[in-house]
Design an enzyme around this catalytic site. Structure first.
Site, PDB file in Angstrom:
ATOM      1  N   THR A 171      -1.163  -9.490   0.172  1.00 57.49           N
ATOM      2  CA  THR A 171      -0.949  -8.138  -0.338  1.00 57.49           C
ATOM      3  C   THR A 171       0.491  -8.017  -0.800  1.00 57.49           C
ATOM      4  O   THR A 171       1.420  -8.448  -0.105  1.00 57.49           O
ATOM      5  CB  THR A 171      -1.259  -7.065   0.716  1.00 57.49           C
ATOM      6  OG1 THR A 171      -2.650  -7.135   1.062  1.00 57.49           O
ATOM      7  CG2 THR A 171      -0.957  -5.665   0.191  1.00 57.49           C
ATOM      8  N   PHE A 173       3.588  -5.669  -1.554  1.00 59.01           N
ATOM      9  CA  PHE A 173       4.128  -4.392  -1.099  1.00 59.01           C
ATOM     10  C   PHE A 173       5.401  -4.061  -1.866  1.00 59.01           C
ATOM     11  O   PHE A 173       6.190  -4.954  -2.195  1.00 59.01           O
ATOM     12  CB  PHE A 173       4.459  -4.446   0.398  1.00 59.01           C
ATOM     13  CG  PHE A 173       3.267  -4.437   1.310  1.00 59.01           C
ATOM     14  CD1 PHE A 173       2.787  -3.257   1.856  1.00 59.01           C
ATOM     15  CD2 PHE A 173       2.632  -5.622   1.644  1.00 59.01           C
ATOM     16  CE1 PHE A 173       1.694  -3.252   2.715  1.00 59.01           C
ATOM     17  CE2 PHE A 173       1.534  -5.633   2.497  1.00 59.01           C
ATOM     18  CZ  PHE A 173       1.067  -4.435   3.030  1.00 59.01           C
TER      19      PHE A 173
END
Length: 272
Positions: A171, A173
């Site tokens: 992911t 960020f």
């Protein structure tokens, strides 16, 4: 530094925040809109938000919030998502018949759940929140799928590690500051920009061709509908830049073709 995140302490956003700002104080928020409200009101010094998962795709709401608020992306990081089966201390794997987690996390662990047919998957609002719940209930027959950080934070036990289907699960960020206080990294080599176009033939091609003519490398493009204006869209792009001057020139190139251009951030590209 106090950093606002969406979700409970122990979430992947919490882990990403500590990776971006070591020793940060975490301000958990129930909703993403509350994260940006905390930034606007100065209840938080910064925010950390997930913007894209390598398997599940973009977090579309966060594009809208970046455009709406006076903020800038100052850093990005990539977090390897490792899902773990977590239970209260003393529970055993063969006792578990229900597994709670966010719907995305459950979907990323289908193979493990298929191999353990006794376990019923139950969608919950947050990965770390599911650990918080099972610790509060003290139910030996329930488990959660969440990060190692969540197990540590709530005093739970990891029964199985790295149960995700795909090891290449990351992911991305963003670390977000208020625009007035954001400082651009002098070694920034990537930009995030939002722009709108007139609804005419070739307008998007013309805008992207202007970037291409400068030698910029487009790494992402996303479109989002404009609220209150059916069939009109805002485009979000990420692209690499060679220098701060090139970044400024790229904005000028887009403005020649776009009705609105907003720089969302200029930062150093994260590496796996």
């Amino acid at each position: 530094m106090k950093i606002a995140i969406q979700g409970e302490p122990g979430s992947f956003s919490h882990e990403a925040a500590l990776k971006l700002v070591a020793g940060a104080e975490i301000l958990p928020c129930a909703l993403s809109a509350e994260v940006f409200a905390a930034l606007d009101s100065k209840a938080a010094d910064a925010a950390v938000i997930p913007i894209e998962n390598s398997l599940a795709g973009s977090v579309l709401e966060h594009f809208d919030l970046l455009l709406k608020h006076d903020v800038k992306v100052v850093r990005e990081t990539l977090l390897r998502i490792r899902h773990n089966l977590i239970a209260i201390r003393g529970a055993s794997l063969d006792e578990i018949d229900r597994v709670f987690s966010h719907a995305v996390a459950l979907a990323q662990c289908r193979r493990f759940l298929a191999e353990h047919k006794k376990m019923k998957a139950v969608a919950f609002y947050d990965t770390a929140g599911s650990v918080k719940q099972l610790v509060a209930l003290r139910d030996k027959h329930a488990a959660a799928i969440a990060s190692e950080q969540a197990a540590i934070y709530y005093g739970a036990e990891i029964l199985e590690t790295e149960i995700e289907d795909d090891a290449e699960n990351y992911t991305r960020f963003f670390l977000v500051h208020r625009e007035a206080e954001a400082e651009t990294d002098p070694e920034a080599n990537k930009m995030s920009v939002a722009f709108s176009l007139e609804n005419r033939t070739g307008s998007l091609v013309a805008a992207l061709s202007a970037l291409s003519a400068m030698g910029t490398n487009l790494t992402k493009i996303e479109s989002r509908p404009v609220q209150g204006k059916p069939w009109e869209y805002i485009f979000y792009v990420d692209y690499q830049i060679g220098s701060s001057e090139e970044g400024a020139h790229s904005l000028d190139a887009l403005r020649a073709h776009c009705g609105m251009v907003k720089e969302l951030g200029r930062y150093r590209e994260a590496e796996i």
